[in-house]
Design an enzyme around this catalytic site. Structure first.
Site, PDB file in Angstrom:
ATOM      1  N   PRO A  84      70.930  48.311  12.990  1.00 11.97           N
ATOM      2  CA  PRO A  84      71.962  49.064  13.709  1.00 11.97           C
ATOM      3  C   PRO A  84      72.572  50.183  12.864  1.00 11.97           C
ATOM      4  O   PRO A  84      73.247  51.059  13.391  1.00 11.97           O
ATOM      5  CB  PRO A  84      73.023  48.003  14.049  1.00 11.97           C
ATOM      6  CG  PRO A  84      72.496  46.696  13.605  1.00 11.97           C
ATOM      7  CD  PRO A  84      71.288  46.910  12.762  1.00 11.97           C
ATOM      8  N   GLU A 103      72.445  38.487   9.086  1.00  7.36           N
ATOM      9  CA  GLU A 103      73.541  39.434   8.839  1.00  7.36           C
ATOM     10  C   GLU A 103      73.035  40.715   8.192  1.00  7.36           C
ATOM     11  O   GLU A 103      73.773  41.681   8.069  1.00  7.36           O
ATOM     12  CB  GLU A 103      74.593  38.793   7.936  1.00  7.36           C
ATOM     13  CG  GLU A 103      75.223  37.554   8.530  1.00  7.36           C
ATOM     14  CD  GLU A 103      75.821  37.798   9.899  1.00  7.36           C
ATOM     15  OE1 GLU A 103      76.661  38.701  10.023  1.00  7.36           O
ATOM     16  OE2 GLU A 103      75.446  37.081  10.842  1.00  7.36           O
TER      17      GLU A 103
HETATM   18  N1  ADE Z   1      68.686  45.157  14.721  1.00  9.41           N
HETATM   19  C1  ADE Z   1      69.823  44.695  15.258  1.00  9.41           C
HETATM   20  N2  ADE Z   1      70.356  45.580  16.085  1.00  9.41           N
HETATM   21  C2  ADE Z   1      69.538  46.674  16.088  1.00  9.41           C
HETATM   22  C3  ADE Z   1      69.552  47.929  16.738  1.00  9.41           C
HETATM   23  N3  ADE Z   1      70.531  48.273  17.579  1.00  9.41           N
HETATM   24  N4  ADE Z   1      68.570  48.784  16.483  1.00  9.41           N
HETATM   25  C4  ADE Z   1      67.586  48.465  15.627  1.00  9.41           C
HETATM   26  N5  ADE Z   1      67.514  47.291  14.976  1.00  9.41           N
HETATM   27  C5  ADE Z   1      68.492  46.398  15.193  1.00  9.41           C
END
Ligand code: ADE
Length: 256
Positions: free
Chosen positions: A89, A116
């Site tokens: 993310p 995490e």
């Molecule tokens: N892993 C967890 N959330 C993610 C996301 N939004 N984009 C890419 N990998 C991730």
């Protein structure tokens, strides 16, 4: 094109890649996907892939050595160097433009994050960090699958009809126009549907007038984009006719 995917859930990735357009491309050999089980690169007896974070706090962190081991194996596996991508993310947003850029590379290694997070030192061997959106998934597998799908369908021979890829939503920054198929009239169903008019395909699409159909589709695509994703319009590539349609739609909206 070749993809290498490093994951602690190889079965999940393998299943998803076996179906649809991507599944067929792999079967035909247009696409080569190798799935690497991160656990196979653990260095301890218990095959542990994660550990508690230094400094304390909740959750577990993916250990660096198995990731390094997987990347070493990927480097040994073929003469073509892979561009290494970490899904997280924290990455830069994945867009159609990014998919197009990645589709021109010969080999991508996708590292699926988990828990995490991933030990920060893994980033020393990562070329790009990519997020598929501003929400948190429980792992990077779905993100990696999204990237493989979006990139693969841009490769020659993966999608049957090349024109459908060119016409796609986002390839010029406009949303798609509405599509209909038979029947031309459909009785409304569901609660309170007794008094409702049948659902009809717009007359223009039944008219056989190709110039009218083309204009109608342009208008619908521009109108939808204006209504649902006005943020796309500043970067969209519009022809003269579409620009004129946009001016008209904006003028109509501004009428008292
Ligand atoms: N892993 C967890 N959330 C993610 C996301 N939004 N984009 C890419 N990998 C991730």
């Amino acid at each position: 094109m070749r993809f290498d995917i490093v994951t602690i859930f190889p079965a999940m990735v393998e299943q998803a890649l076996g179906i649809g357009v991507v599944g067929r491309a792999i079967e035909r050999g247009t696409l080569d996907v190798t799935i690497h089980d991160l656990r196979a690169f653990t260095i301890d007896r218990h095959r542990v892939v994660d550990d508690v974070p230094y400094g304390g706090g909740p959750g577990m962190v993916l250990k660096p050595e198995p990731m390094f081991g997987a990347l070493d194996a990927i480097a040994r596996d073929s003469g073509v160097a892979a561009t290494v991508i970490l899904t997280s993310p924290q990455g830069t947003p994945f867009t159609q433009e990014a998919a197009q850029r990645l589709s021109r590379l010969p080999r991508l290694a996708l590292l699926c994050g988990r828990y995490e997070g991933v030990d920060e030192r893994v980033r020393a061997r990562v070329d790009e960090e990519i997020s598929i959106g501003d929400y948190v998934l429980s792992g990077g597998e779905l993100a990696a699958l999204v990237i493989v799908d979006a990139v693969a369908r841009l490769l020659p021979g993966v999608v049957g009809d090349e024109q459908s890829v060119v016409d796609d939503s986002f390839s010029r920054g406009l949303l798609d126009f509405p599509q209909y198929t038979r029947p031309a009239e459909l009785a409304m169903r569901g609660p309170g549907s007794g008094e409702r008019e049948p659902l009809k395909v717009p007359d223009v699409l039944l008219s056989g007038n190709h110039a009218d159909i083309r204009r109608w589709r342009k208008r619908e695509a521009v109108a939808r984009t204006l209504a649902q994703r006005p943020d796309l319009l500043s970067a969209a590539i519009l022809d003269e006719e579409e620009q004129q349609i946009l001016r008209e739609l904006v003028a109509e909206r501004e009428k008292p």
